[in-house]
Structure formats: C-alpha cells, structure tokens
Design an enzyme around this catalytic site. Structure first.
Site, short mmCIF file in Angstrom:
data_model
loop_
_atom_site.label_atom_id
_atom_site.label_comp_id
_atom_site.label_asym_id
_atom_site.label_seq_id
_atom_site.Cartn_x
_atom_site.Cartn_y
_atom_site.Cartn_z
N HIS A 61 -80.37 -1.93 -8.31
CA HIS A 61 -80.19 -2.94 -7.26
C HIS A 61 -81.52 -3.68 -7.05
CE1 HIS A 61 -78.07 -4.19 -3.31
NE2 HIS A 61 -79.21 -4.88 -3.38
N GLY A 64 -76.24 -12.10 -0.31
CA GLY A 64 -76.50 -13.17 0.65
C GLY A 64 -76.47 -12.64 2.07
N GLU A 98 -74.37 -3.81 5.35
CA GLU A 98 -75.82 -3.92 5.60
C GLU A 98 -76.04 -4.06 7.11
OE1 GLU A 98 -77.59 -7.03 3.24
OE2 GLU A 98 -79.62 -6.28 3.55
C1 6MZ Z 1 -78.25 -9.52 0.91
C2 6MZ Z 1 -79.90 -10.25 -0.52
C3 6MZ Z 1 -80.79 -9.31 0.02
O1 6MZ Z 1 -80.47 -14.10 -6.41
O2 6MZ Z 1 -82.31 -15.73 -6.07
N1 6MZ Z 1 -80.55 -10.95 -1.46
N2 6MZ Z 1 -78.63 -10.36 -0.06
N3 6MZ Z 1 -79.06 -8.60 1.48
C4 6MZ Z 1 -80.35 -8.47 1.06
N4 6MZ Z 1 -81.15 -7.57 1.72
C5 6MZ Z 1 -82.45 -7.86 2.17
N5 6MZ Z 1 -81.95 -9.42 -0.65
C6 6MZ Z 1 -81.79 -10.44 -1.55
O3 6MZ Z 1 -82.61 -13.34 -5.35
C7 6MZ Z 1 -82.69 -13.65 -3.97
C8 6MZ Z 1 -81.31 -13.66 -3.35
O4 6MZ Z 1 -80.76 -12.32 -3.37
C9 6MZ Z 1 -79.96 -12.09 -2.22
C10 6MZ Z 1 -80.01 -13.36 -1.38
O5 6MZ Z 1 -78.88 -14.16 -1.68
C11 6MZ Z 1 -81.29 -14.04 -1.87
O6 6MZ Z 1 -81.30 -15.43 -1.71
P1 6MZ Z 1 -81.96 -14.31 -6.44
O7 6MZ Z 1 -82.59 -13.88 -7.72
#
Ligand code: 6MZ
Length: 360
Positions: free
Chosen positions: A25, A187, A217
């Site tokens: 993850h 997201g 979450e």
């Molecule tokens: C939900 C998360 C996240 O996809 O641009 N992302 N979504 N919960 C979390 N917990 C903190 N952490 C990251 O990586 C960034 C994107 O991953 C998701 C969000 O959509 C974020 O914009 P990528 O590589």
C-alpha cells in the site's frame, strides 16, 4: 500469527541483515522523498511553473516533513506534489526513485499505486501510466525488487474520471499483464458516493484486475458494509470497523469472517489523526482477532516513514517478535496481486532470509 503477544525481540537474533519485506500500500506521489522533490523541482526549473512561489513553499513544508496534519491538509499537499510530477519525464524520475528507496529499505516486492493524470498539452493519462510502467519494467530487470502497478481511482474526482481510469487500467492490464495488476479506490474518504463506483470496479474485476479498496479510514458504517459485501481482494486502512473505533459489532464480524486482509498504515493514521496513538490503534484488535494484516507505509514521503520503521513501530507497540514479522511478510506475499510463480519465488527468498538470520 497468534504469538502476537510474545516477548518483544524484534532486533535480529543473529544477523544485522535487513528484513525482507513486501509493501502493498504505497501511493506513488505520496511516497516521494525530499531528495526526489528537490530533484523534480530542479527538473522543472521554470519560474512560471505551477510549483513556483507559494506552491513550492508548501512543498517545502512536505520536505521539512514529519508534521501531523489533518486529512484535509494532507490532501492539499498531494495537489502540491502533483504539480511536480506533471510530465512523463518527472513521473519516470519519481517512479525510479521510489522503487530505489523501497529497495534500500529491504523491500523485495512492491505494489505501487497511482492515479492517472493528464496535463493539457503536456501529458495524457496513457502517457502517465506508460511512464510508470517503463520505469517499473526497467527496475524489474535491473534491481532486486519486483514492482507492480495498481491504477488508482480518486473518489473525489467524480464518475467520469473514474470511468476513464478503469478503462485505462483494463487496457493497460491487457497490454502489460505482468505489471498492471489491480485497481485501488482512494482519495479523500469523505468525498464521493461509494455506490457510484462499485459497478465500475466490478467491470474491472471481471477483466482480471484485482481490487484493493480504501475502507473505513474514517467512520462510515453504511459505506463500510457496502465495501465488505462487495468482497474486494484487500482493504486499505480498515481503521474504523471495530465497534470501539466508530464501526460496529456487525461490521467487525463481517470482516472477521471475510478472510480479507487489511493494509495497516499506522504512521499515516497517527499523523492524519484518525487514530489517537499507536497503542490505541486498530492494529490491537486486528491482531487479537487474528485478522490478516499487511503493514504498509501509505505515503512514505508525506508521513516521513519507511516500511522497516512501520514494522519496528508495530513490533515495539504490540510486542511482536522478529519471527512474527517474517511470518507476517509471508502472509503479505499470499495477498499480493502476483502470479503463483512469483509468489513462490518471494516465499523462497523470505525463507532463505529467515534461515540465515536465525528466524526459522
Ligand atoms: C486516501 C490517499 C491517501 O495517486 O497521485 N491517497 N487516499 N487516503 C489516504 N490516506 C492518507 N494517501 C494518498 O498519489 C497521491 C494520491 O493518493 C491518494 C490520494 O488520491 C492522493 O491524491 P498518486 O500517485
């Protein structure tokens, strides 16, 4: 895995070798280290770029990371990081560096996830994914870490985007079946309606893609029930399922009986304040109930962590032995979106490590 309450002896018993780990993850843009952010800034090197001025100041806040942030603040930071990965070259550089850093930490298997983005006149979503695939392909040949890609759907960005990303993922899976292996729904957990996305995800599943969905979450009993009934292959976080954490007995029973594995990201949860402390985290009840857990980083850049650090924190907080941790990694491997042959190789490698470090 029931020896979770055994005496803590996480330090290597005979060897100082790094433990062999599987990371399942990790969001690409959340995983960028300060070294990579600086390099990307230089690559961009243009005064009228999006990352100039205020945006770069915010980016420096990430670079001087380690701070706690609410989920809202965290999602603002992602858009700042995105301004630095807005060309195929930058996306490749980001992917190269993240794979290298996970390998340095002792990760032998990595499932990276990322949301395809298009930048008008600069990069299409296909080019975004192709840039990541190209870097993964190169690393899979030259490095001692096997990497796969999970295509993310951002629940905040609506159904049209989600449809595009799922179609793209299906297409990329048929083009690169050895690399593009799954779909993630992620997201901001308070945005979007899960029911809108499930039919799309079902289509992806029937095309052979595996599913890992962010779930619980934040507390949301109705949504969690829908996700658990949908039976994805794995869930991300699973923080608020137990009745003491904003879930319910019913949900907890559903999870316990499901055989689903939960990707647990302790530091992310702590820093976004969705848990009150490591010792008060949902990992405690998950271990007690013997629910499969997959320790993960989530966003190692944004939250200033590593997978070995997450393992250390879990081990110290819940008195987990090194043997337990190696077995947890073997269990993580069983939940990977890989072929049987690749799983066997990973298991063999971890067993070899266990033998050499006196862990068997
Ligand atoms: C939900 C998360 C996240 O996809 O641009 N992302 N979504 N919960 C979390 N917990 C903190 N952490 C990251 O990586 C960034 C994107 O991953 C998701 C969000 O959509 C974020 O914009 P990528 O590589």
């Amino acid at each position: 895995m029931n020896e979770s309450k055994a005496i803590c002896c996480f330090l290597p018993s005979r060897s100082t070798e790094k433990m062999e780990m599987a990371e399942l993850h990790a969001h690409l843009n959340g995983s960028l280290s300060s070294r990579t952010l600086h390099a990307l800034r230089q690559l961009q090197n243009s005064s009228d770029s999006e990352a100039s001025g205020d945006s770069w100041k915010k980016c420096e806040a990430i670079i001087n990371h380690g701070n706690e942030r609410t989920l809202d603040e965290c999602f603002q930071l992602f858009s700042v990081v995105h301004s630095l990965t807005s060309t195929p070259t930058a996306v490749s550089k980001a992917t190269d560096d993240v794979i290298e850093e996970f390998e340095e930490d002792g990760v032998i298997y990595l499932e990276l996830r990322s949301t395809p983005r298009c930048i008008d006149g600069v990069m299409t979503k296909e080019q975004y994914v192709e840039a990541i695939v190209k870097s993964i392909r190169k690393a899979n040949i030259s490095r001692n870490i096997l990497t796969k890609l999970i295509v993310s759907v951002d629940r905040q960005r609506g159904l049209t985007e989600a449809e595009e990303n799922v179609l793209l993922a299906v297409d990329m899976h048929s083009k690169y079946p050895d690399i593009v292996v799954g779909i993630d729904l992620s997201g901001h957990p308070c945005k979007g309606n899960i029911e809108d996305f499930l039919p799309l995800l079902e289509n992806a599943r029937s095309s052979g893609l595996k599913l890992s969905l962010h779930c619980a979450e934040v507390p949301n009993v109705d949504e969690v029930e829908k996700i658990l009934k949908f039976e994805p292959h794995r869930i991300g976080h699973g923080t608020c399922i137990h009745p003491n954490f904003g879930g319910s007995e019913k949900l907890w029973n559903m999870l316990s009986k499901s055989g689903l594995a939960v990707e647990v990201c302790l530091t992310s949860n702590l820093k976004t304040k969705t848990i009150e402390g490591y010792e008060k985290s949902h990992l405690g009840p998950l271990l007690e109930q013997n629910i499969p857990v997959i320790l993960s980083t989530d966003d190692k850049g944004v939250f200033a962590t590593t997978l070995s650090e997450e393992c250390r924190i879990a081990a110290e907080t819940f008195s987990l032995t090194r043997m337990w941790m190696c077995e947890a990694m073997l269990q993580s491997v069983s939940y990977t979106f890989t072929t049987e042959d690749e799983k066997n190789k990973l298991v063999h490698s971890i067993h070899k490590f266990m033998n050499s470090s006196g862990c068997s």
